[in-house]
Structure formats: structure tokens, C-alpha cells
Design an enzyme around this catalytic site. Structure first.
Site, PDB file in Angstrom:
ATOM      1  N   LYS A 173       9.701  -8.214   5.821  1.00 54.83           N
ATOM      2  CA  LYS A 173       8.273  -8.507   6.016  1.00 54.83           C
ATOM      3  C   LYS A 173       7.675  -8.692   4.622  1.00 54.83           C
ATOM      4  CE  LYS A 173       4.442  -7.219   6.158  1.00 54.83           C
ATOM      5  NZ  LYS A 173       3.448  -7.895   5.281  1.00 54.83           N
ATOM      6  N   GLU A 248       9.167   2.418  -3.515  1.00 52.31           N
ATOM      7  CA  GLU A 248       8.830   2.071  -4.905  1.00 52.31           C
ATOM      8  C   GLU A 248       7.335   1.832  -4.923  1.00 52.31           C
ATOM      9  OE1 GLU A 248      10.997   2.109  -7.203  1.00 52.31           O
ATOM     10  OE2 GLU A 248      12.906   1.917  -6.152  1.00 52.31           O
ATOM     11  N   CYS A 282       4.273  -3.325 -11.444  1.00 54.96           N
ATOM     12  CA  CYS A 282       4.182  -1.865 -11.356  1.00 54.96           C
ATOM     13  C   CYS A 282       4.649  -1.205 -12.653  1.00 54.96           C
ATOM     14  CB  CYS A 282       4.966  -1.352 -10.161  1.00 54.96           C
ATOM     15  SG  CYS A 282       6.661  -1.950 -10.133  1.00 54.96           S
ATOM     16  N   GLU A 385      -4.334   3.552 -10.529  1.00 55.77           N
ATOM     17  CA  GLU A 385      -3.669   2.278 -10.807  1.00 55.77           C
ATOM     18  C   GLU A 385      -4.665   1.136 -10.604  1.00 55.77           C
ATOM     19  OE1 GLU A 385      -0.599   0.745  -8.105  1.00 55.77           O
ATOM     20  OE2 GLU A 385       0.596   0.257  -9.877  1.00 55.77           O
TER      21      GLU A 385
HETATM   22  O1  TXE Z   1      -0.466  -3.561  -1.335  1.00 59.33           O
HETATM   23  P1  TXE Z   1       0.196  -2.972  -0.044  1.00 59.33           P
HETATM   24  P2  TXE Z   1      -1.956  -4.026  -1.514  1.00 59.33           P
HETATM   25  C1  TXE Z   1      -0.649  -1.386  -5.682  1.00 59.33           C
HETATM   26  C2  TXE Z   1      -1.746  -1.932  -6.552  1.00 59.33           C
HETATM   27  C3  TXE Z   1      -2.619  -2.619  -5.590  1.00 59.33           C
HETATM   28  C4  TXE Z   1      -2.542  -1.647  -4.438  1.00 59.33           C
HETATM   29  C5  TXE Z   1      -2.885  -2.230  -3.108  1.00 59.33           C
HETATM   30  O2  TXE Z   1      -2.452  -0.875  -7.161  1.00 59.33           O
HETATM   31  O3  TXE Z   1      -3.930  -2.753  -6.052  1.00 59.33           O
HETATM   32  O4  TXE Z   1      -1.206  -1.252  -4.418  1.00 59.33           O
HETATM   33  O5  TXE Z   1      -2.223  -3.459  -2.952  1.00 59.33           O
HETATM   34  C6  TXE Z   1       2.662  -4.113   3.579  1.00 59.33           C
HETATM   35  N1  TXE Z   1       2.785  -0.366   7.077  1.00 59.33           N
HETATM   36  N2  TXE Z   1       0.507  -2.233  -5.590  1.00 59.33           N
HETATM   37  O6  TXE Z   1      -2.881  -3.352  -0.581  1.00 59.33           O
HETATM   38  O7  TXE Z   1      -0.785  -2.937   1.062  1.00 59.33           O
HETATM   39  C7  TXE Z   1       1.930  -5.323   3.096  1.00 59.33           C
HETATM   40  O8  TXE Z   1       1.761  -6.248   4.147  1.00 59.33           O
HETATM   41  C8  TXE Z   1       3.782  -1.131   6.616  1.00 59.33           C
HETATM   42  C9  TXE Z   1       1.625  -1.816  -6.368  1.00 59.33           C
HETATM   43  O9  TXE Z   1      -1.983  -5.478  -1.515  1.00 59.33           O
HETATM   44  O10 TXE Z   1       0.889  -1.730  -0.419  1.00 59.33           O
HETATM   45  C10 TXE Z   1       2.857  -5.807   1.993  1.00 59.33           C
HETATM   46  O11 TXE Z   1       3.953  -6.511   2.563  1.00 59.33           O
HETATM   47  N3  TXE Z   1       3.602  -2.095   5.695  1.00 59.33           N
HETATM   48  C11 TXE Z   1       2.821  -2.547  -6.072  1.00 59.33           C
HETATM   49  C12 TXE Z   1       3.347  -4.500   1.380  1.00 59.33           C
HETATM   50  O12 TXE Z   1       3.123  -3.513   2.385  1.00 59.33           O
HETATM   51  C13 TXE Z   1       2.353  -2.275   5.217  1.00 59.33           C
HETATM   52  C14 TXE Z   1       2.779  -3.888  -5.562  1.00 59.33           C
HETATM   53  C15 TXE Z   1       2.621  -4.072   0.109  1.00 59.33           C
HETATM   54  O13 TXE Z   1       1.236  -4.135   0.305  1.00 59.33           O
HETATM   55  C16 TXE Z   1       1.270  -1.499   5.663  1.00 59.33           C
HETATM   56  C17 TXE Z   1       1.628  -4.162  -4.745  1.00 59.33           C
HETATM   57  C18 TXE Z   1       1.524  -0.507   6.628  1.00 59.33           C
HETATM   58  N4  TXE Z   1       0.554   0.285   7.099  1.00 59.33           N
HETATM   59  C19 TXE Z   1       0.540  -3.346  -4.827  1.00 59.33           C
HETATM   60  N5  TXE Z   1       0.163  -1.894   5.010  1.00 59.33           N
HETATM   61  C20 TXE Z   1       4.058  -2.227  -6.849  1.00 59.33           C
HETATM   62  N6  TXE Z   1       4.377  -0.960  -7.001  1.00 59.33           N
HETATM   63  O14 TXE Z   1       4.776  -3.112  -7.265  1.00 59.33           O
HETATM   64  C21 TXE Z   1       0.532  -2.891   4.180  1.00 59.33           C
HETATM   65  N7  TXE Z   1       1.854  -3.127   4.287  1.00 59.33           N
END
Ligand code: TXE
Length: 481
Positions: A173, A248, A282, A385
Site C-alpha cells: 500500500k 520505521e 527521516c 519532527e
Molecule cells: O505520513 P503517514 P503522513 C512523518 C513526518 C510527516 C508525518 C505525517 O513528520 O509530517 O509523518 O506524514 C499510511 N493505518 N513521516 O501523515 O500517515 C499512509 O497511507 C495504516 C516520516 O503523510 O504516516 C502512507 O502509505 N496505514 C516518514 C503511510 O502510512 C496508514 C515518512 C505513511 O503515511 C494509516 C512520512 C493507518 N491508520 C512521514 N494512516 C519517515 N519516517 O520516513 C496512514 N497510513
């Protein structure tokens, strides 16, 4: 306009609910495609296909699995330019970065795990002369793979390649913000001859498609990369089903520059670690700590280099800073710039939307690289973050103080240490609460090393044999002699 479909059982299929979401090009603000707004029914269909494919795939000899994965790597290579451009359009990152980092790494991910499985060993334990124990490493079944928007193809392939190399099948996904290269990858996987159902791609929002995967009873393991808050939600749903989970998550990584460092190198690399991919990695070093004797000189050079960064159309090969991934994300990052001022910080450079952008990208989500000084380390801007082109700078007086400041957050993903003193480097590295410590470098990645975070930066390790261990179940067979 391009309409993406899910990839299930080797075929592109529309989502069951029949609804689609717009996918926006961050550099222009224009809709570039529509993607399926998939829900539980689509995830069910993908999991069923992956379950059916598992029995044959797990029995496919390693040599054959390896050959097929190498074929995927070749096809990514053959489509290098298209993928780099697509990644840049979809995420806002400079195409130069996609060429240098994202696409080469996707190729390497497949090559690395395709060949790793040809060299895998297992262990045996003799219980005196009474028994022989050996460890079988067996795939688990359907792996749920959830990836974020910052390094879309890079991180998706980092999950798919080890999962299927180890004999699992998977349902991936990708982030709904950056689905384009996942869609292209699905087509290449089909073209490579990977059997239908071994890799399935379901697009859609995290709250529907993502959660359907983390709470699916027939998905025994989840590999997730994303935000820390989302990681907690993944755990909440996967926990009661006792899934194997690897998370991660976010980082607030310290970058410690000691007075005896090679200043030129430290400045040049700190520019990269602060602003690469608009700070949306990250592993970016978002908290810069500089030892007092060189603080002023470091800062002068660092600010001069920051102001020189070329911000503009990500598709221009010379662009170094592109657009943030979405309007909402830019608003979030700008919120932190405003908060930095409220908390008593000084914006030394940046903090604004750039003027004079080329015509094509005037509607894009750009923000100048921003340097903030004067904040107390307990402030939210220094604790949370931000995930954008914003870095804080703080002076320190001793290694002990540097370590305390570095460790003073909930996160523990990575850190950089700049010094020419070997003993100090080792001592500080050992004391940092961080999954990775780079000494006199940043983002140098050897795919064999364990990768992951401490504290709220994650659970578990991936990379090399750690990935193959995660994607297999260790079984002890004890034979009485
Ligand atoms: O990421 P999400 P978001 C951090 C960064 C950013 C914050 C939010 O600080 O501002 O996270 O970003 C899926 N159950 N990072 O909200 O939501 C979603 O569809 C299962 C750090 O855009 O964490 C996507 O495929 N899956 C980071 C994935 O999770 C779910 C990289 C990541 O999205 C879900 C990105 C749920 N309930 C953001 N909700 C890094 N560490 O590299 C969302 N997703």
C-alpha cells in the site's frame, strides 16, 4: 488524465467502491492523475490473491526467485529516466536527486536481495552428544507493506524485494500522495514474469486501505515506514492479532560538529543532511549542534551555502530544492516556522515562500531553506519532527553537553558526528541513543547493516540479513541423537 488501477493477481483492476482520488503534482498544484480510493474489499481481494500465490512461490527454488528479482532490477534500469521523472513530478523532489538516489537505490534493492538469498546460511547447535538442533527459516505468508511519500520507489522496493526474495507474497500500500512509481513498478513486476498474486499493489488512503491491511487476519506481518503517530495506530491494530511488525518512524536527528572537525566537509555535508529532498527524509539532521569555538564561523559558512541553494522547478536538472509534497504539509512546516518565532527563535535565513519561481511552478508548494537559532532545546520546534527544509542551530560547550542535547528527544533514528579525534568519535557514537551514527559523513548506506530506530523512531531492524530474518520465521528442529 491518467487513472491508476490496483494491481491484483497480476491484473490492473478498478477499486471495488468505484471511487478515485486526485493525485496532485506538488510543483504546480495541478492534478496529474486519479488513484483508486480502495477500501477493505480491495485489500481482501489482494490478500486472497497473495494467499493463493504463496504455496507455489514459497516452493519456487531460491535460484529462480533470484533470477526473477534480477529481471525486475533490469527493467527498472531500462526505465530509469521515466521513473526518475515520474518520481520527481509526483513528489516534488528534484529530478537530479531521483536520478542520483531514488532510482539507483530501487535497482540495488532488487539486486541486493536477489543475490543475498543465494548466500543465506542457517545455524546448528549441538547439545553435547545428545541432540542436533538446526534452524529452519521459513516465509510467513502474505506480507503487508506500507510505505510513505518521501522516498516512494526507494522505500517500497526496500520492502517488496526482501519480502518476496524470502518466499513471502505481499500486498503493498504505497502512500496515496505518491502512487505513480508504484503503479509503474507493478507493471514491470508483471513484465518480469513474477507470477500473478506474488506482488499486489492496492492504492488508497491510510485510514481505509492501510488499516484494512494492518487489521487483516490473514496478513501475519507488517512492514511500515511513516510517521510516529501512524506507527502507533499500526501497532494498535496489528497487536491484538500478534502480527510480526517492523516500524520505521520519524526522527529529530542531531548533527554534532566539534571544533576539531574538517569544517569545509562538515558544512558541505550538513547542507545536504539539512535540506536534501526538502528536508523530507527521516534521516535528515534537523538539529545542528556546533561547538562554541567554531560556532560563528560554521554558521557564517552554513548560512552562505544555504542561501546559494537553487530552489525551483524540480524537473530542471540544476534544481537542488524542489517542492514540499502537499499544500497541507507545507502549511504544517510553515506552522513550525511561526512557532519558532513565538518560542523566541530567530529565523537567520529562509522562512518564506520563494519569489520569482519559473512560470510553470508558480502554484507549487515551495518553501525556502530555513535556519533557526536561539531556541531552547525543550521547545516544540526542537522536539517535534518537522519534516521540511527547517534546521535549528545551537552551540555547545563540551562532548557531555553535546550528548545530552542530542539524546534529549523522544526520537532516536540517526545522528552525525564531525570530529578528527578518533577516540572522541567512538565515545560519542557509543553514547548516542540512535539506530545509526555517521562519523564524518551522512547517508552513507551499506545495505548489509542493521537499519532502524531507537525510542519513538521505530521497532525492529531491517537491512541485509536482518530483513531476511524479519521476513522469515525461525523454526528450531531438535533431533535426538
Ligand atoms: O505520513 P503517514 P503522513 C512523518 C513526518 C510527516 C508525518 C505525517 O513528520 O509530517 O509523518 O506524514 C499510511 N493505518 N513521516 O501523515 O500517515 C499512509 O497511507 C495504516 C516520516 O503523510 O504516516 C502512507 O502509505 N496505514 C516518514 C503511510 O502510512 C496508514 C515518512 C505513511 O503515511 C494509516 C512520512 C493507518 N491508520 C512521514 N494512516 C519517515 N519516517 O520516513 C496512514 N497510513
Amino acid at each position: 488524465m491518467k487513472r491508476l488501477l490496483n494491481f491484483i493477481d497480476g491484473q490492473f483492476r478498478p477499486p471495488a467502491p468505484g471511487r478515485y482520488l486526485p493525485n496532485v503534482e506538488p510543483a504546480t498544484g495541478r492534478v496529474m492523475a486519479e488513484i483508486p480510493e480502495s477500501g477493505p474489499e480491495d485489500v481482501d481481494a489482494a490478500v486472497a490473491a497473495a494467499s493463493r500465490a504463496f504455496e507455489a512461490w514459497r516452493k519456487t527454488p531460491a535460484e529462480e526467485r533470484s533470477r526473477l528479482l534480477l529481471r525486475v532490477a533490469e527493467l527498472i534500469e531500462a526505465n530509469f529516466e521515466d521513473l526518475a521523472r515520474l518520481e520527481s513530478e509526483d513528489s516534488g523532489k528534484p529530478v537530479a536527486l531521483a536520478r542520483r538516489m531514488d532510482v539507483p537505490r530501487a535497482i540495488l534493492n532488487f539486486r541486493f536481495f536477489a543475490t543475498a538469498i543465494l548466500h543465506a546460511e542457517t545455524s546448528a547447535h549441538m547439545t553435547d552428544d545428545r541432540a542436533l538442533n538446526y534452524t529452519l527459516r521459513q516465509p510467513l505468508g502474505v506480507a503487508g507493506l506500507i510505505s510513505p511519500w518521501n522516498l516512494p520507489l526507494y522505500l517500497l522496493t526496500w520492502k517488496i524485494a526482501p519480502a518476496i526474495a524470502a518466499g513471502n507474497t505481499c500486498v503493498a500500500k504505497p502512500s496515496e500522495l505518491t502512487p505513480m512509481t508504484a503503479d509503474r513498478l507493478a507493471a514491470l513486476i508483471g513484465e518480469a514474469g513474477i507470477p500473478p498474486g506474488v506482488v499486489n499493489v492496492v492504492h488508497g488512503p491510510g485510514a481505509s486501505a492501510g488499516r484494512a491491511l494492518t487489521s487483516h487476519p490473514k496478513v501475519p506481518l507488517i512492514s511500515f515506514t511513516g510517521g510516529t503517530k501512524t506507527g502507533a495506530d499500526v501497532m494498535t491494530h496489528a497487536g491484538p492479532l500478534f502480527k510480526k511488525v517492523s516500524l520505521e518512524l520519524g526522527g529529530k536527528n542531531p548533527n554534532l560538529v566539534f571544533a576539531d572537525a574538517d569544517l569545509e566537509q562538515a558544512v558541505a555535508t550538513s547542507i545536504q543532511s539539512s535540506f536534501s529532498n526538502q528536508g523530507e527524509i527521516c534521516l535528515c539532521g534537523s538539529r545542528l549542534f556546533v561547538e562554541k569555538p567554531i560556532y560563528d564561523e560554521f554558521l557564517d559558512r552554513f548560512l552562505a551555502a544555504t542561501r546559494k541553494l537553487r530552489i525551483g522547478d524540480p524537473l530542471e536538472p540544476a534544481t537542488e530544492v524542489g517542492a514540499l509534497v502537499s499544500d497541507a504539509h507545507r502549511n504544517k512546516v510553515e506552522g513550525y516556522v511561526a512557532l519558532a518565532r513565538e518560542e523566541g527563535g530567530r529565523i537567520l535565513t529562509g522562512g518564506k515562500r520563494p519569489a520569482d519561481l519559473p512560470e510553470r511552478v508558480r502554484g507549487g508548494y515551495f518553501l525556502e531553506p530555513t535556519v533557526v537559532a536561539g531556541l531552547d532545546c525543550s521547545r516544540r520546534v526542537m522536539q517535534e519532527e518537522i519534516f521540511g527544509p527547517v534546521v535549528t542551530v545551537t552551540p555547545f560547550a563540551s562532548p557531555e553537553e553535546a550528548i545530552a542535547l542530542a539524546n534529549g528527544t523522544r526520537y532516536g533514528l540517526s545522528a552525525s558526528v564531525w570530529t578528527r579525534d578518533l577516540q572522541k568519535a567512538h565515545r560519542v557514537a557509543a553514547a548516542l541513543e540512535s539506530g545509526t551514527v555517521w562519523v564524518n559523513t551522512w547517508l552513507l548506506r551499506d545495505l548489509r547493516v542493521p537499519f532502524g530506530g531507537m525510542k519513538e523512531s521505530g521497532v525492529g531492524r531491517e537491512g541485509g540479513f536482518e530483513s531476511l530474518a524479519f521476513f522469515t520465521e525461525a523454526k528450531n528442529v531438535c533431533v535426538k541423537l
